[in-house]
Design an enzyme around this catalytic site. Sequence first.
Site, short mmCIF file in Angstrom:
data_model
loop_
_atom_site.label_atom_id
_atom_site.label_comp_id
_atom_site.label_asym_id
_atom_site.label_seq_id
_atom_site.Cartn_x
_atom_site.Cartn_y
_atom_site.Cartn_z
N GLY A 1 0.79 -1.22 0.00
CA GLY A 1 0.00 0.00 0.00
C GLY A 1 0.82 1.27 0.00
N GLU B 1 4.00 -7.18 -0.13
CA GLU B 1 3.32 -7.48 -1.39
C GLU B 1 3.15 -6.21 -2.23
OE1 GLU B 1 -0.33 -8.95 0.09
OE2 GLU B 1 0.46 -10.90 0.65
N PRO B 2 4.22 -5.56 -2.63
CA PRO B 2 4.09 -4.32 -3.40
C PRO B 2 3.65 -4.60 -4.84
CG PRO B 2 6.38 -4.96 -3.27
CD PRO B 2 5.62 -5.94 -2.41
N ARG C 1 -8.59 4.55 -14.40
CA ARG C 1 -8.28 5.06 -13.07
C ARG C 1 -8.77 6.50 -12.83
NH1 ARG C 1 -3.97 5.76 -10.88
NH2 ARG C 1 -4.45 4.86 -8.85
N TYR D 1 -11.18 6.10 -9.83
CA TYR D 1 -10.57 6.47 -8.55
C TYR D 1 -10.38 7.98 -8.38
CZ TYR D 1 -9.20 1.52 -8.14
OH TYR D 1 -9.20 0.15 -8.06
N CYS E 1 -18.41 6.34 -25.80
CA CYS E 1 -19.73 6.97 -25.87
C CYS E 1 -20.32 7.16 -24.47
CB CYS E 1 -20.65 6.13 -26.75
SG CYS E 1 -22.14 7.02 -27.24
N GLU E 2 -19.54 7.74 -23.61
CA GLU E 2 -19.91 8.18 -22.28
C GLU E 2 -18.88 9.25 -21.91
OE1 GLU E 2 -20.55 5.36 -19.10
OE2 GLU E 2 -21.09 3.81 -20.55
#
Length: 406
Positions: free
Chosen positions: A218, A259-260, A298, A302, A328-329
């Site tokens: 993280g 765990e990167p 992303r 996010y 198309c959005e």
Amino acid sequence: MQSKDLVQLAEQFGSPLYVYDAEKIQSQYNRLTKAFSKVDKLRINYAMKALSNIAILQLLKEMGSGLDTVSIQEVLLGLHAGYDPEKIFYTPNGVSLEEIEEVSAMGVQINIDNLSILEQFGTKYPNVPVCIRINPHVMAGGNANISVGHIDSKFGISVHQLPHLVRIVENTKMNIVGIHMHTGSDILDIEVFLYAAEILFDAARNFKNLEFLDFGSGFKVPYKKDDIETDIEELGKKLSKRFNAFCTEYGKELTLIFEPGKFLVSEAGFFLAKVNVVKQTTSTVFAGIDSGFNHLIRPMFYGSQHHIENISHPKGKERFYSVVGYICETDTFANNRKIAEIKEGDILSFRNAGAYCFSMASNYNSRYKPAEVLWMNGEGHLIRAHETFEDILKNQIPLPVAVTTS
């Protein structure tokens, strides 16, 4: 990598295009191992969900990395890339007992994150080495979607359920070899990380035959100039000292696992897209590119910010642009971003495109997924070809003639 190299790769392989700098991945891996050099037994498991191309997996394997996987398909990719089963760590969420059994039979390290499956697995396979994922109830991470250690998270077994957990282990006599946690992504404050580590240490005291403690990852990486990031060196200094002290207290030298994913590959990635159209409206200048959130979701998902450069004409006069896609959005990559003057046909480069970018790409609007290139030793190596119309049709089955004519 320099802008001229990226432009050359876009010309050579076409756009849109993902490019990864091998040297940056290697330097990030070395930076992390150096930060924790005071720990005698350190293991890095690359979180391959960030970027799962087998060439990237092979690159990290050569450096000594293991793998953190979350699905049986990721396990199979890891094996295909040449990893030994014991170097693969499997941490699923919400999967069936049958999938866990299938992966376990491959010799991969199993990590279980709920009491029901733990009891069922321990009853059937008491001798299989198992790790337990703890939810430390620590709210951490840069976005609600990537904060996974809080009290309402679906991930992990609550620390408040430890008595129940211990009772299951005692009743099944299962073989618990590790304790794991992951609080979230984009953690900036290392004190939050150290606080959660103490919760992991407390949980570990309930088990006498552990071999490792897995602290997840993280770590935050910078997304723009002068952006703040996790101080890996300071974390390494503080956590190494505390971890070594715990090992002395525990009476055994344990392995420290990280765990990167994003930390290793995010800054190594560039996403290149060609400008299809520059559109002036009454209030905004749009730069429309040959991509959309089907390739890079992303910013929309996010709210992440990726630095955007006009690498075709980097020294032009800066103007304000909203960079948008062809879906198309509404697929807006940047609103009123200052970028060197853009003309149709220019190539834009999106920074920090190594993690959770291609791996979250789709064929929405029936668009093809882009190619991937690894920049290594001054050369671009194609590691995934552009898709074709045949790829779109590959698994589709037309209606039988008898149905269409009836």
